[in-house]
Design a protein around this motif. Structure first.
Motif, short mmCIF file in Angstrom:
data_model
loop_
_atom_site.label_atom_id
_atom_site.label_comp_id
_atom_site.label_asym_id
_atom_site.label_seq_id
_atom_site.Cartn_x
_atom_site.Cartn_y
_atom_site.Cartn_z
N LEU A 129 0.86 -1.37 0.08
CA LEU A 129 -0.17 0.02 0.08
C LEU A 129 0.81 1.36 0.11
N ALA A 130 0.45 2.35 -0.51
CA ALA A 130 1.10 3.60 -0.39
C ALA A 130 0.19 4.90 -0.62
N THR A 131 0.73 6.07 -0.26
CA THR A 131 -0.13 7.08 -0.49
C THR A 131 0.83 7.97 -1.40
N THR A 132 0.57 9.19 -1.96
CA THR A 132 1.35 10.16 -2.61
C THR A 132 2.39 10.44 -1.64
N GLY A 149 1.20 19.60 -1.02
CA GLY A 149 2.45 19.10 -1.73
C GLY A 149 2.18 18.19 -2.96
N THR A 150 3.42 18.40 -3.94
CA THR A 150 3.15 17.14 -4.82
C THR A 150 4.37 16.22 -4.78
N GLY A 151 4.04 15.11 -5.28
CA GLY A 151 4.98 14.07 -5.02
C GLY A 151 5.01 13.13 -6.17
N ARG A 152 5.77 11.84 -5.91
CA ARG A 152 6.25 11.09 -6.88
C ARG A 152 4.82 10.25 -7.37
N LEU A 153 3.96 10.18 -6.81
CA LEU A 153 2.97 9.28 -7.08
C LEU A 153 1.52 9.98 -7.43
N ASP A 154 1.57 11.39 -7.52
CA ASP A 154 0.52 12.07 -7.57
C ASP A 154 -0.23 11.91 -8.96
N GLY A 158 -3.36 11.06 -7.57
CA GLY A 158 -3.68 12.23 -6.85
C GLY A 158 -2.61 13.02 -5.84
N LEU A 159 -2.96 14.17 -5.58
CA LEU A 159 -2.21 14.86 -4.46
C LEU A 159 -2.36 14.20 -3.18
N ALA A 160 -1.40 14.26 -2.28
CA ALA A 160 -1.44 13.40 -0.90
C ALA A 160 -2.69 13.86 -0.10
N VAL A 161 -2.93 15.28 -0.38
CA VAL A 161 -4.11 16.17 0.39
C VAL A 161 -5.55 15.79 -0.11
N ASP A 162 -5.20 15.28 -1.44
CA ASP A 162 -6.62 14.56 -1.71
C ASP A 162 -7.14 13.34 -0.98
N GLY A 163 -6.22 12.58 -0.51
CA GLY A 163 -6.22 11.44 0.52
C GLY A 163 -6.72 11.69 1.93
N LEU A 164 -6.71 13.01 2.32
CA LEU A 164 -6.94 13.28 3.51
C LEU A 164 -8.08 12.75 4.20
N ILE A 165 -8.22 12.24 5.35
CA ILE A 165 -9.39 11.76 6.07
C ILE A 165 -9.97 12.40 7.16
N GLY A 166 -8.63 12.63 7.91
CA GLY A 166 -8.97 13.39 9.20
C GLY A 166 -7.63 14.06 9.81
N VAL A 167 -7.66 15.23 10.65
CA VAL A 167 -6.64 15.77 11.11
C VAL A 167 -6.78 15.75 12.87
N GLU A 168 -5.87 15.44 13.58
CA GLU A 168 -6.13 16.00 14.86
C GLU A 168 -5.02 17.11 15.10
N LEU A 169 -5.80 18.11 15.92
CA LEU A 169 -5.20 19.26 15.88
C LEU A 169 -5.19 20.02 17.32
N VAL A 170 -3.97 20.64 17.69
CA VAL A 170 -4.23 21.35 18.85
C VAL A 170 -4.32 23.08 18.60
N VAL A 396 0.70 28.43 -7.93
CA VAL A 396 1.95 27.88 -7.24
C VAL A 396 1.61 26.84 -6.12
N CYS A 397 2.77 25.52 -6.27
CA CYS A 397 2.54 24.93 -5.15
C CYS A 397 3.49 25.46 -4.03
N LEU A 398 2.79 25.81 -2.83
CA LEU A 398 3.52 26.51 -1.66
C LEU A 398 4.47 25.68 -1.04
N GLY A 399 4.46 24.65 -1.05
CA GLY A 399 5.45 23.40 -0.60
C GLY A 399 6.71 23.62 -1.26
N LEU A 400 6.89 24.27 -2.41
CA LEU A 400 8.00 24.29 -3.37
C LEU A 400 8.46 25.89 -3.06
N VAL A 401 8.03 26.83 -2.44
CA VAL A 401 8.52 28.22 -2.29
C VAL A 401 8.80 28.58 -0.99
#
Length: 443
Positions: A129-132, A149-154, A158-170, A396-401
Motif C-alpha cells: 500500500l502507498a500514499t502519494t 505538496g506534490t510528490g512522486r505518485l500524484d 492524486g495529491l496527498a492532500v486529496d487522500g486526507l481523511i482527518g486531522v488531529e489538531l491542537v 503555485v505549489c506553496l510547498g515548493l517556495v
C-alpha cells in the motif's frame, strides 16, 4: 514577553511537566535542537519544546500563550515558509512524535505530526500500500500534506492532500480538535492547502492505495544532449499512462549531467518499454539507487522556488536548459522539471489547491556551503524562475517556495479562497499565534 521572573518560573514548570525535552539558550543540546535544514537560518528561539505526545503539545501551547510567545512548529524541518522564529518564539518540535500506524483492512494510515515520508513509506510498503509521497524522504508528512505538496505518485493517485481523511489538531487556545468531513468541516476544508495556519497537527489519517509494484529508472546524459532529453521526456509523459511520472534534473553534485528519472506504478518491464525514447539517446549510465537521487541532507545553505507552467514548448525547454547549465557550482544544487496532470488535474477542485491544473512545474533548488556565494545562488534561483515566467500558470505549489511575499501566498491558495481562509483563521487563531508559515491573516 512576560517578566523575567514569571518567564523563569513558567520555564521551570514546563521542564517539570513535559514528558519530552525542553531547551533554552545556554542549555546543553540547544544548538543542536535549533539547527535547521537551511544553514542560513540562524534561528534562536526563546524555548524549544520537543514534545513526546499530544498532551505535551497542549502544555507547550499553554506555556506560550501564558507568556505571549508566538509559536513555530517543526515537523520534518525542511520547510522554507515564512520568517524565522526569533528570540520571542516557542518552537514546538514534533520529531519525537513519529509513529505510523497502518490499518491494511481499511486501507488507511495514521501518521503522527513528526513523521517523515521515509518512515511512512517503510511502514506501508510491507502491505503493498502507498500514499502519494514527497520526492525526498526526509520531508515531514504533515507539512507536506497540509501544504498541498506534490510528490512522486500524484499523477497516479492524486495529491496527498486529496487522500486526507482527518486531522488531529491542537489550536492556539490549547484545545484538542478533530477535523474531518463531518466534524469541523470548514476547518477540514482549510487544512487542504492552508498548512500550519490553524494549529498544530499532531496526527493525520490518510487513505492508502494498492501499489504491489513500483519501478524506477534513472538515465544520465552529458549536457550537450540536454534539450533532446527534455523533449524525449516530454513526449514519454504526454503519451504515457497516468501511472507514469518522474522528473528531469540537472544536479551539480559531482560532474554536471542531466538526469532523466522515470517512476512507474507498475512493473520494470513495462517501464523499460515506456522509456525507449530516452534509452535510444546516448547516455552515460543507468545507476542503481535512483530513489535517493533527490534526497538532500541538511547542513548546507539552501534556497529554492518554483513556477507552475501552462505547457512545455521547445522555447521553454531551451530556457530551462540554459538556466540549468548556468547553475552555481560546486554544491548539491539542481534544476528540476516535473509533470503534473493525470490524477492531479482530475482531483477535487473545491479545496484551496489552485495549481492542480498546471501540467508542468519548474523547480530551481540551490545548495552551497560558502556564505560568500549567497547572492550568486539566490540570483540564480530568481533568474531560473523569471526565465519561465512568460509561461506561468499563475498558481503555485506553496510547498515548493519559501517566503516570497503575500502575492505568492495568494497564488498558492487561490484569490477566490482567501476570504474564506481568513475567516477560518479568525475562528481558530485570531491572534495569529501560528505565523511562521505561508501566513493567512485573520479577519
Amino acid at each position: 514577553m512576560a517578566s523575567h521572573s514569571k518567564a523563569g518560573a513558567a520555564l521551570d514548570a514546563l521542564r517539570a511537566d513535559l514528558t519530552g525535552d525542553v531547551f533554552a539558550p545556554g542549555d546543553p543540546g540547544y544548538d543542536e535542537a535549533r539547527a535547521f535544514f537551511d544553514a542560513r537560518a540562524d534561528r534562536r528561539p526563546a524555548v524549544i519544546a520537543r514534545c513526546a505526545h499530544e498532551a505535551d503539545v497542549v502544555r507547550a501551547v499553554r506555556f506560550a500563550r501564558d507568556l505571549d510567545l508566538h509559536i513555530a512548529v517543526r515537523g520534518g524541518g525542511h520547510g522554507a515558509a515564512g520568517p524565522s522564529p526569533d528570540h520571542g518564539a516557542l518552537v514546538v518540535d514534533l520529531r519525537r512524535m513519529h509513529e505510523v500506524t497502518v490499518d491494511p483492512a481499511a486501507e488507511a494510515v495514521r501518521v503522527e505530526g513528526g513523521a517523515t515520508m521515509g518512515r511512512l513509506d517503510r511502514a506501508t510498503r510491507p502491505y503493498g500500500l502507498a500514499t502519494t509521497g514527497c520526492r525526498t524522504s526526509a520531508v515531514g508528512v504533515a507539512g507536506f500534506v497540509l501544504g498541498g505538496g506534490t510528490g512522486r505518485l500524484d499523477r497516479a493517485f492524486g495529491l496527498a492532500v486529496d487522500g486526507l481523511i482527518g486531522v488531529e489538531l491542537v489550536t492556539a487556545d490549547a484545545e484538542r480538535v478533530h477535523a474531518n468531513p463531518d466534524e469541523n468541516p470548514e476547518l477540514f476544508w482549510a487544512l487542504h492547502g492552508g498548512g500550519g495556519n490553524f494549529g498544530i497537527a499532531t496526527a493525520l489519517t490518510l487513505e492508502l492505495r494498492e501499489l504491489p509494484e513500483f519501478s524506477v529508472a534513472l538515465l544520465l546524459y552529458l549536457p550537450e544532449y540536454g534539450r533532446e532529453v527534455v523533449r524525449a521526456f516530454r513526449e514519454i509523459i504526454t503519451g504515457g499512462p497516468d501511472r507514469l511520472g518522474g522528473a528531469v534534473t540537472y544536479p551539480t553534485a559531482g560532474r554536471p549531467v542531466y538526469g532523466a528519472l522515470l517512476t512507474y506504478a507498475g512493473g520494470a518491464a513495462d517501464l523499460r518499454k515506456l522509456a525507449q525514447p530516452l534509452l535510444a539517446l546516448p547516455h552515460e549510465a543507468e545507476p542503481p539507487g535512483a530513489g535517493a537521487l533527490l534526497d538532500v541532507p541538511p547542513g548546507l545553505r539552501a534556497h529554492w522556488s518554483a513556477e507552475c507552467v501552462t505547457g512545455l514548448p521547445d522555447e521553454l525547454v531551451d530556457v530551462f536548459c540554459a538556466r540549468a547549465e548556468a547553475l552555481p557550482v560546486p554544491g548539491g544544487s539542481w534544476h528540476m522539471l516535473f509533470p503534473l496532470g493525470g490524477a492531479v488535474a482530475a482531483g477535487p477542485v473545491q479545496y484551496p489547491v489552485p495549481y492542480r491544473d498546471a501540467p508542468w512545474v519548474v523547480h530551481p533548488f540551490a545548495r552551497w556551503a560558502d556564505p560568500a556565494d549567497d547572492e550568486r545562488a539566490l540570483a540564480w534561483v530568481r533568474d531560473a524562475r523569471a526565465g519561465v515566467r512568460p509561461w506561468s500558470a499563475g498558481a503555485v505549489c506553496l510547498g515548493l517556495v519559501g517566503d516570497e511575499g503575500p502575492e505568492r501566498v495568494g497564488a498558492g491558495l487561490g484569490a477566490g479562497n482567501l476570504l474564506r481562509l481568513e475567516k477560518v483563521k479568525r475562528a481558530y487563531d485570531p491572534d495569529n499565534v501560528f505565523r511562521f508559515n505561508h501566513n493567512i491573516k485573520p479577519v
